[in-house]
Design an enzyme around this catalytic site. Structure first.
Site, PDB file in Angstrom:
ATOM      1  N   THR A 351      -4.670  -9.822   5.251  1.00 29.80           N
ATOM      2  CA  THR A 351      -4.028 -10.841   4.427  1.00 29.80           C
ATOM      3  C   THR A 351      -4.807 -11.008   3.116  1.00 29.80           C
ATOM      4  O   THR A 351      -5.998 -10.722   3.051  1.00 29.80           O
ATOM      5  CB  THR A 351      -3.931 -12.197   5.164  1.00 29.80           C
ATOM      6  N   GLY A 434      -5.748 -13.739   9.820  1.00 28.37           N
ATOM      7  CA  GLY A 434      -4.960 -13.872  11.030  1.00 28.37           C
ATOM      8  C   GLY A 434      -5.059 -15.244  11.660  1.00 28.37           C
ATOM      9  O   GLY A 434      -5.094 -16.276  10.996  1.00 28.37           O
TER      10      GLY A 434
END
EC number: 2.3.2.2
Length: 529
Positions: A351, A434
């Site tokens: 991410t 996450g």
């Protein structure tokens, strides 16, 4: 102030604008936008687009994004949910009939329709000042002309190489020259550049309709997906009302479900009943408390958080004092809890996150992701788009609030954050990685509120996460502390990779300055002007 004899990073200070993110090229693109007169919304989109090129294992136009913003740094917050939905034809019963109990991160059924591009356009149309095409120009240039691979990106690329070889299109699109590039190699993505140009010229229609959409849908269906052109054309990000909870004179703001920002709020409400400031910030008691609060909050999350369009999410209960009291009462300072199901979701640390504040104090907390490393690993050779695997966040049990349904959004892990005080935004921040993200939000916030750390110290500080039945400690946590935690009943592990990354910008309203920090666990930087 940090000890200048020791390795570390100083905070970054500026007056006119700042961006903190996980790659210097993206931070530079954002600051260039600010210097040209663009605002924080413009700069965040420009940075995110660059990250979709230079960090392909972590994000991409085939993924989702969420935005939490404080216009003018004030108390009014805006939220944008840019998470994509399952194809209309998706059906949990059909997958169960095929013998599936869960949706694998490698399954074509894990691919939800990408929501990021629609969110970018919607955000700029409502709050930006520049054309989307101008904001995508730096990303297009990096994709066409090439960019040098940075150290953390090279490490993560290598870790994903074997998986890309197994997934259709993965090696073709994402292994230039047939292998993961090394640090310093120049990488080009000409097919992705063409897709970005289509978006620059036609907006969302250049992605969700026409040739690009046709290529993506044909690829997905050829490999067993049930996606349609109508699924892509119907994609629409939605404006949402942020949620908050108080903590020792501050408020933490998050976005509501289907994201799991409420997990961080539940943790904070639980921890507020303990005197954290009296504990060693790196000691066993503090780590134990954080772990136990997280275990309780994740247990509640897994039973309730889902797409509110399809399931009733009891937010009043989740943010109630009663629930916080009940959770707090279950924590024993001397012993780890038993009888609570361990969190066992996919473990990943990818991410990208972007924090931007402009000279008018517009604060934009922006996160973009394809979920697991390289998402699903499926990548369309026709468009250069690698697809997210957010559908792995669905459940297949009939009757579960988060069960897979056509047109539904899965439980989502990417969460932007904003810390408020006295009716103003004081810290625009996020911690990627996450399921760890709500724990990271709480860890950074309590480092600042309870221990007086600056934003860089708060981000640098060693992290832990209770996952898969073990308390995984970064190597920055001493062995004697690990022994004390083990004596409390925590099975101890040491992860190969650190927990996530993070960026933050502190708004010093009194002195009219911005103070930024960026995580040394990533390659990024905070830049200001």
């Amino acid at each position: 102030m940090r000890d200048l004899h020791l390795p570390g990073r100083s905070t970054v200070h500026a007056r006119n604008g700042m961006c903190a993110t996980s790659h210097p090229l993206a931070a530079l693109a954002a600051v260039d936008v600010l210097r040209r007169g663009g605002n924080a919304y413009d700069a965040a989109v420009a940075a995110s687009a660059v990250l979709c090129v230079v960090e392909p294992m972590s994000t991409g136009v085939g993924g989702d994004c969420f935005v939490l913003a404080a216009p003018g740094g004030g108390n009014r917050l805006i939220g944008l949910n840019g998470s994509g939905r399952a194809p209309r034809a998706a059906d949990a019963a059909a997958l169960r009939a095929e013998g599936m109990e869960t949706i694998s991160i490698d399954s074509i059924h894990s691919v939800t329709v990408p929501g990021a591009v629609d969110a970018w356009e919607r955000l700029i149309a409502a709050h930006g000042t520049m054309a989307l095409g101008d904001l995508l120009a730096p990303a297009i240039a990096h994709a066409e002309e090439g960019f040098p691979v940075s150290p953390r990106v090279a490490r993560d690329w290598k870790l994903g190489e074997a998986r890309l070889r197994r997934q259709a299109g993965g090696a073709d699109v994402l292994l230039p020259g047939g292998a993961a590039p090394a640090c310093g190699d120049i990488v080009r993505f000409p097919r992705l550049a063409r897709t970005l140009r289509a978006i620059a010229e036609k907006g969302r229609a250049g992605f969700y309709e026409g040739e690009v959409a046709q290529s993506m849908v044909a690829f997905l269906r050829a490999h067993g997906g049930v996606h349609t052109l109508d699924d892509f054309a119907a994609t629409e990000a939605t404006w949402v009302e942020p949620v908050r909870t108080s903590y020792r004179g501050y408020q933490l703001a998050e976005l509501p479900p289907n994201g799991h920002g409420v997990t961080a709020l539940m943790m904070l409400k639980t921890l507020e009943g303990f005197d954290l400031a009296a504990l060693d910030p790196s000691g066993a008691d503090r780590i134990h408390l954080e772990a136990e609060a997280a275990r309780l909050a994740f247990d509640v999350r897994d039973g309730h958080v889902a797409d509110p369009d399809f399931a009733a999410v009891p937010m009043d209960h989740l943010l109630s004092d009663r629930l916080a009291d009940e959770m707090r009462a279950r924590i024993d300072m001397e012993r780890a809890m038993t009888g609570i199901a361990p969190f066992t979701g996919p473990i990943y640390r990818d991410t990208v996150y972007v924090s931007v504040v402009d000279r008018d104090l517009n604060a934009v907390s922006f996160i973009n992701s394809i979920y697991f490393q390289f998402g699903s690993g499926f990548a369309d050779p026709g468009t250069g788009v690698n697809f997210q695997n957010r559908g792995a966040g669905f459940r297949l049990e009939e009757g579960h609030p988060n069960v897979l349904q056509g047109g539904k959004r899965p439980l989502h892990t990417i969460i932007p954050a904003m810390l408020m005080q006295d009716g103003r935004a004081v810290m625009c921040y996020g911690v990627m990685g996450g399921a760890y993200q709500p724990v990271g939000h709480v860890h950074v916030a309590t480092n600042i509120v309870d221990y007086g750390m600056d934003v860089q110290e708060a981000i640098d500080h060693a992290r832990s996460f209770h996952v898969a039945g073990r308390l995984e400690l970064e190597r920055g946590i001493d062995d004697h502390v690990a022994d004390q935690l083990a004596a409390k009943g925590h099975p101890i592990g040491r992860p190969d990779n650190p927990w996530g990354g993070g960026q933050a910008i502190w708004i010093d309203h009194a002195r009219g300055a911005l103070i930024g920090g960026s995580d040394p666990r990533k390659d990024g930087a905070a830049l200001g002007w």
